[in-house]
Every structure is written in structure tokens, then in C-alpha cells.
Design an enzyme around this catalytic site. Structure first.
Site, short mmCIF file in Angstrom:
data_model
loop_
_atom_site.label_atom_id
_atom_site.label_comp_id
_atom_site.label_asym_id
_atom_site.label_seq_id
_atom_site.Cartn_x
_atom_site.Cartn_y
_atom_site.Cartn_z
N TYR A 78 -4.95 -10.93 -4.82
CA TYR A 78 -3.61 -11.35 -4.36
C TYR A 78 -2.57 -11.40 -5.48
CZ TYR A 78 -5.47 -12.85 0.21
OH TYR A 78 -6.02 -12.90 1.45
N LEU A 79 -3.03 -11.55 -6.73
CA LEU A 79 -2.06 -11.62 -7.82
C LEU A 79 -1.16 -10.39 -7.82
CD1 LEU A 79 -4.01 -13.89 -8.61
CD2 LEU A 79 -3.90 -13.09 -10.96
N GLN A 80 -1.72 -9.22 -7.46
CA GLN A 80 -0.96 -7.98 -7.55
C GLN A 80 0.10 -7.85 -6.47
OE1 GLN A 80 -3.70 -4.36 -6.40
NE2 GLN A 80 -4.91 -6.22 -6.49
N ASP A 105 0.82 -1.23 0.00
CA ASP A 105 0.00 0.00 0.00
C ASP A 105 0.85 1.27 0.00
OD1 ASP A 105 -2.22 -1.59 0.08
OD2 ASP A 105 -2.59 -1.34 2.23
N GLY A 142 -5.81 -1.45 -1.85
CA GLY A 142 -5.39 -0.21 -1.18
C GLY A 142 -6.55 0.30 -0.37
N GLU A 161 -10.07 -0.26 -4.42
CA GLU A 161 -11.12 -0.96 -3.66
C GLU A 161 -11.67 -0.08 -2.55
OE1 GLU A 161 -9.64 -4.27 -1.33
OE2 GLU A 161 -7.83 -3.19 -0.76
#
Lengths: 422, 422
Positions: free
Chosen positions: A299-301, A147, A194, A250
Site C-alpha cells: 500500500y505504501l506505493q 495500475d 499490478g 506481483e
């Protein structure tokens, strides 16, 4: 010259993981092995601080040099992480006393805690109570958060790689959309993690090389969501470019202060989000009649080690190494922070930041990083963000897939007779 | 020796794009440039076949050698693609006559159509009507589909790269989940594209190296979704591994034959899907009380050129090159198909497949590729899938991001006085 005491260290990973938190672990463990005159063993907490509380420790000395080196290119948290926030010293003193009890049992004189703002707060409190109990433990924080919302440090390890993943993925999806928009999808919405800070969403803007390039609209949590202004912006971008790419945090909120996507809460009391993209998509479909696709990489990011930023990997390693160097240099109650020396060429070093100044702080996007209309970033933001994604640091591949390491994570036999429930 | 006629070619990209359809375009254009005695210019259709119907053509000869070479590492569809299916010859004859009219105006003697089963059908029909009208045009199909559902060809360019992206991303997310599941997320659901065929979902299984590795459950569209059996499988995996990773096809159907995620239809009359992951997630949360995260990579999975399979890139290029070689070799009404010679070592070549045999076929996962319980794949499937993701083929990077090419796409001045509405 005083005789140096040789003691053990405890290392734990905390909070949501990243593509490079293990690179910090690598920095800690390799540096400790170079200073075996000062630090004997590093015990790692299985599943973060829970491992310390429950006396569930991993003996890292049983890991090979190869396995430790492989941590530098392995995502996730090799020893397990946790979402478990220790409470206030006043109300939850037993937790802190338990930590000291376990550390005493294993002759732990160094506490390295690798995480975000909550974790720096914990490290700070352990430092305070250990002094109070007359068993001072060297407490050093190691920053980590995709973040990028940690205070003092110029950036946080984990962020640069998430930013590189997001900007790369957005650029690629924009090529896809541009090819299809004549007869199919016209708008693409990428939902970005984030909770409160828009750093990751802002980083999506790096995908644009020229005016008019995707992304055309950013929705950052620092800017209150206005449906009318948003739809006007999307419509304008679509009329101009023939398609529209949106990066939406988000954590965006409506004018009444509610998350657009309401949800459950995690163990830290933070809202558990996800699902803004379909909401935005339905809105655009209904009001503008445009055909949309959306993606939620979730979660991929934060685990996409295959497209990690080399800058980020190096910084993650450097804060781990510096933490050990600070510790054996006699420092305590500090976090290893990244200091930016210059933008171009990008130069940085590692400095100390007092844990008291970092703990529980949340660094949002500054107003001068957000464009006047609230849907983009400024040149100042771009100057800040651009160097953080530079450089590729590919993991080794085997049979077509990244060859990540799984540690042995050998159990340390328990010494204490009492247990502690978490 | 007969005097060879030198004529122009038309090339178009069709349907959902991929990470490597431009590598096929590169193969076509570079090979044509080596045979300039036989083929003068290649006109590309802007936005696929719509460009031919509307006489919206691109003169590819104005692109530099560098730009053409860069197509090999650029995702999307450089000339634009479309979702536009030409109807039957009987009912929509005007469309086909229009194509012939445009081709005649530009002295097009070669038609290269790069797409899936629908596109091979179109190429077949153009071949038929051109013969019928006494203006025979050489019609060659070039395969492309991330879904891998094309008949005859052993695999379809685009699939291997999507498979590599998905297996890589799933492995990375599984490392993330394993680190968090003690105190946070316990189940992760990855939603995978694939309307009717489960090839992409099956490919996720490549992420597992050992028994018990993620993914623990696959939901493939070839297997009817049974809520009870699924929940029992998830529960079993969770009890055994402490977490559960699921790859779910967007196309899974309930016993009544309905898509779990109902939606609108695209221009081809196919159901427009997406959103299975949140549905699955809610089900698991409600019935098993497990905490879930989900991801929907959507377009990211078919445009992720940064993690393309080298095998896929080479095959995509090879079918483009072979298409031109077939054409100048006097073949027509064929598709360049990939033939597997052996699994280990993986060897392949390019052969002709009659368009009539490929058109409108849909190749599903064979039953012997699906494990007995329906939630996994067999060793036979693994032997088939494994070589398709092998090799990395990284694009060049600039400033931390893939440096993809945007073509000039020069407009060709129109020659015809009449227009055609699509």
C-alpha cells in the site's frame, strides 16, 4: 432559453485507492461549488457504491472550503472506497434498481463514479438502466488506477504518483545496494503492485539514467517468466555491475499460466497477490548463491502522497473538474479521459471517452514498450512514461509529518424505509 | 608556538547505510577543506575499512566542491560501506597492524570512522594499537545507525530520517486501509528494520495524532511476543476502529527466545532477518479471520533521502564537522555525540564521548518508553522521538526524480608491495 433544473449529484470512489483520487474529488467538489445554479448538493457514498446501495450518504456541503481544498494533497479515499462490483444488469437488476431508487429519493440527477475499469462499467450500466426506467441520470466516469490499465485515456490518475514513488525508491535502494555489495547484499528485489499490467513495473526503469544503472532486470506480467533466462540475466548483470536490482511485478506468471505467488481472491474475483519477491529471492540464492534482500512496499506505493507527481495531481484534479463540466454541458455516459498532445514538451488536455468503450477493458503494456529480451523497456516506453512523474507536489507538513485532512463526513438522515443488503 | 604538522586523514563508512551518512561525509570533507593547514588530503576507504586493509583508497581531493556539497542530499555511502568487523586485538592483531602499515604509507595521522557500535569499537582499537606501536593516530568516531542503538549520543544520525519515512508511510497506508476496510483489507502490517532495538518501530507511533489513530499495535523486540495477548489486542483495535494497523519489528522474539523469523547470519554474526510481516499476517488471518495486507520496506526505509528529516540531516553534518574539529583540537579516542539540551524547543549540541564508553554498546528502548501493555509507547517516548523527525530537507529533483550525486572516486595508485586478504 430553457429553464435549467437544479438537481443534486452523487459522487463515489471505487476500488483500490491512490495518492491522488482525493484530488479528483477536490476537482469535482470545487467545480460543483462554482456551478451551484445547476447542481445543489453533492452527496458522497460512504465506502463507494456501497454507500448508495445502503443509503449511507455523506453531505459534502457541510465540509469547509479549506477541507475540500486539502483533499488535493490527501491520499486514501476521503469518503471511503470499496471493492464491490455490481453484477450484470440481467442477473443483478435489483442492485441497479436500488441505485435508481436511492438517487430518486435524493433528487440525484448526476452520478460521478471515480474508479477503474469495473467502475466505468458500473457507470455505464447505471446510465442504461436510468434511461430504461425513464429517469435519465447523467453518468460521468472519472478515471483512477495506479495500475494505468484503463483504456482510451492516455494515462490514469494515480499511476504517475505510484511511478514516481517506485522509481525514486528504487533509485535510493540501488544507492544503498551499491554501497553494500562488496561485503554484504548483492541483489535487491522490489516487488511492485499490478495484477495483469506491467505499467508500474516498467516505470521503475525510469530510475536508470545511464546504461548499466539500476534496475537491471524487470519482471513484467506481460512476459512469461522463464527461470533459466531470468537467472542468466541476473548473473550477467551481477558480473557486469557488481550488484543487481530487480523490479518484479506481483503478477508474473510461470509458463503454465499460474501466478508465481498463488493466493486468495478479492471481492471482484481477482487474484489477491503478494509475496513474489521472497520467491524470486530464494530462487536467486539457491541457484546463483547470491545474497539478496527484498522489499514489498504494498500500500505504501499507492498512498505515497508525500512524493506524488505534480503532473499526476494536476491531471487527477482536471478529470474531476472536467467530469462536472461535461455533466452540466449535457454530456452523459462518458468518462473524462486524458489525451496526450505531445511528448516534448509534454502537453495534454481532457476529452470525452464513451463509457461503453472504457468499461471492463484492460490496457496492457504494448509489445513495442518491452525490450527484445523481455527484461526491460524500450525508448518508446520511456518517452511515454517520463513526463508522467515530472514535478513535485508536496503536502504541507506539521510536526515533521504530512498534515492530511480527515473530513467530517456528516451522515445524511435516511429517507427510505426499506434497506438493502450488500 | 609549536609548529603544526600537516598530515593526511582517512575516512571510512561502515555498516548498513542510511539516508544521511553522506551528510556526515560532507561535514568531514568540507571542514577539512577549511583546515588545509592541518590536514592535507582525505583518503576514503573504498567499501569502508576493507579499503584500508586492501590499500584500495579514494582521493577525495579530486572531487569538486559541488560534488562534495551534493553528498549532503545523497543517500547510500558514496565511498562504499561494508559489513566487516575487525576481530579482537589479541586474536586478529595482524589486521590492526595492517591498518597502521597502510596509514603510515600514506602519512595518515587522522582516522575518522563513521558507523555504529562495532565501528566505534574498531576506532577505539586502532587508537590503542597506534599508541602501542609508537605511531599515534588521532581516532575519531562519527555515529551512524538507523537503529538508534548507539550509547551516549542522544540519538544517531540516520535514525531521524528512517523514523520520518516510517511514520509518514504508516500514516499514508493507514489512510488507504481506512478507505478500504469496509469491503476489503482490514489489517495492515508494516515490518520495520531493527535487530534488537525497537526505536524505529516505536517511531511509527508518531503517525498517530489522536487516541485511536493508527498504528494500533506496535511489536517491539524489547517485548517478548505473546500470541494470545497480541491477537486479543488486534481484535480489540479492530472492533473499535474498524481496521487495525500494526508496526512489527523484524526482531521480535517468541517466549523461547527465537526470532519469529529465523534466518541466516550476516558477516558480523548478526541474525539476518526479514519476513515477520507475512508470518504475523498469516497468524491474524488464521486465528481472527481478518483480511490482511503487509509491507516490508526493507532498504527503502534507510535510504529514503527524499523524505529525510531536516533535523537528522543537520545532525549528521554536525557530527562530521565536529569530528574534524575535535581532531585538530587535539582530541582522540572520542566520538562526536549529540547532546540534547531541551525537548521544547528542541535544542542540541555536539559533545565528545569516549570511544571506550560507546564501543560495542547497544542502547535499547528504556522500559519507561514502552506502554504498560507492551504494544505502544509512552508520552516520555513521544517527547524524545518527536523533535527528531522535524523539518523537511528535500533533495533537488531532475526529470521527476531525486538528482543524487555519484562521485568520481578516483583510485589512488598503490604504494605497498604486499597485499592483505579480507
Amino acid at each position: 432559453m430553457s429553464v435549467m433544473t437544479r438537481r443534486n449529484a452523487f459522487y463515489a470512489q471505487s476500488g483500490g485507492v491512490s495518492a491522488v483520487i482525493n484530488a479528483s474529488a477536490c476537482g469535482v467538489l470545487q467545480t460543483v461549488r462554482q456551478h451551484s445554479d445547476r447542481i445543489a448538493k453533492v452527496y458522497a457514498g460512504r465506502n463507494g457504491i456501497i454507500g448508495a446501495l445502503t443509503e449511507d450518504l455523506i453531505d459534502t456541503s457541510s465540509e469547509s472550503e479549506f477541507a475540500i481544498a486539502a483533499l488535493k494533497y490527501t491520499p486514501g479515499a476521503a469518503f471511503g472506497s470499496c471493492r464491490y462490483k455490481l453484477g450484470s444488469l440481467h442477473e443483478h437488476r435489483a442492485q441497479y434498481e436500488r441505485l435508481i431508487e436511492v438517487f430518486r429519493a435524493y433528487d440525484v440527477g448526476y452520478f460521478f463514479y471515480n474508479g477503474g475499469g469495473d467502475s466505468q462499467d458500473t457507470a455505464h450500466k447505471v446510465s442504461q438502466i436510468s434511461a430504461e426506467l425513464g429517469e435519465p441520470i447523467v453518468c460521468i466516469g472519472i478515471p483512477k488506477t495506479v495500475d494505468n490499465d484503463l483504456a482510451i485515456t492516455d494515462c490514469s490518475p494515480g499511476f504517475g504518483s505510484a511511478a514516481k514513488y517506485l522509481a525514486t525508491s528504487l533509485r535510493e535502494a540501488a544507492f544503498d545496494l551499491a554501497a553494500m555489495s562488496r561485503s554484504s547484499t548483492q541483489v535487491f528485489v522490489l516487488e511492485v503492485m499490478g495484477r495483469h499490467a506491467g505499467w508500474t513495473t516498467a516505470a521503475c526503469a525510469l530510475a536508470a539514467e545511464r546504461e548499466g544503472d539500476a534496475p537491471h532486470v524487470l519482471l513484467m506480467p506481460e512476459v512469461v517468466f522463464s527461470e533459466d533466462r531470468f537467472l542468466a540475466k541476473v548473473n550477467h548483470a551481477f558480473r557486469r555491475s557488481g550488484n543487481c536490482v530487480i523490479a518484479a511485478s506481483e503478477g508474473i506468471k510461470s509458463p503454465d499460466g499460474q501466478f508465481l505467488s498463488a493466493g486468495a481472491q478479492d471481492a471482484f474475483g481477482h487474484a489477491q497477490l503478494g509475496g513474489v519477491a521472497p520467491i524470486i529471492t530464494n530462487l536467486i540464492g539457491d541457484k546463483l548463491g547470491l545474497k539478496c534482500h527484498w522489499a514489498v512496499p504494498d500500500y505504501l506505493q499507492r498512498s505515497a502522497r508525500h512524493i506524488a507527481s505534480e503532473t499526476d495531481v494536476e491531471q487527477a484534479y482536471a478529470v474531476g473538474r472536467a467530469a462536472v463540466e461535461f455533466a452540466i454541458g449535457g454530456r452523459t455516459a462518458v468518462m473524462a479521459a486524458i489525451r496526450r498532445i505531445s511528448d516534448t514538451p509534454y502537453r495534454w488536455d481532457i476529452v470525452e471517452a464513451p463509457l461503453s468503450a472504457v468499461a471492463n477493458q484492460e490496457k496492457l503494456l504494448p509489445p513495442d514498450f518491452i525490450s527484445a529480451d523481455g527484461f526491460g523497456i524500450t525508448e518508446a516506453a520511456r518517452r511515454y512514461l517520463a513526463p508522467l512523474i515530472v514535478g513535485e507536489s508536496y503536502p504541507p507538513f506539521r510536526d515533521g509529518l504530512p498534515d492530511y485532512v480527515k473530513l467530517r463526513n456528516a451522515i445524511v438522515p435516511r429517507k427510505l424505509s426499506n434497506t438493502f443488503a450488500v
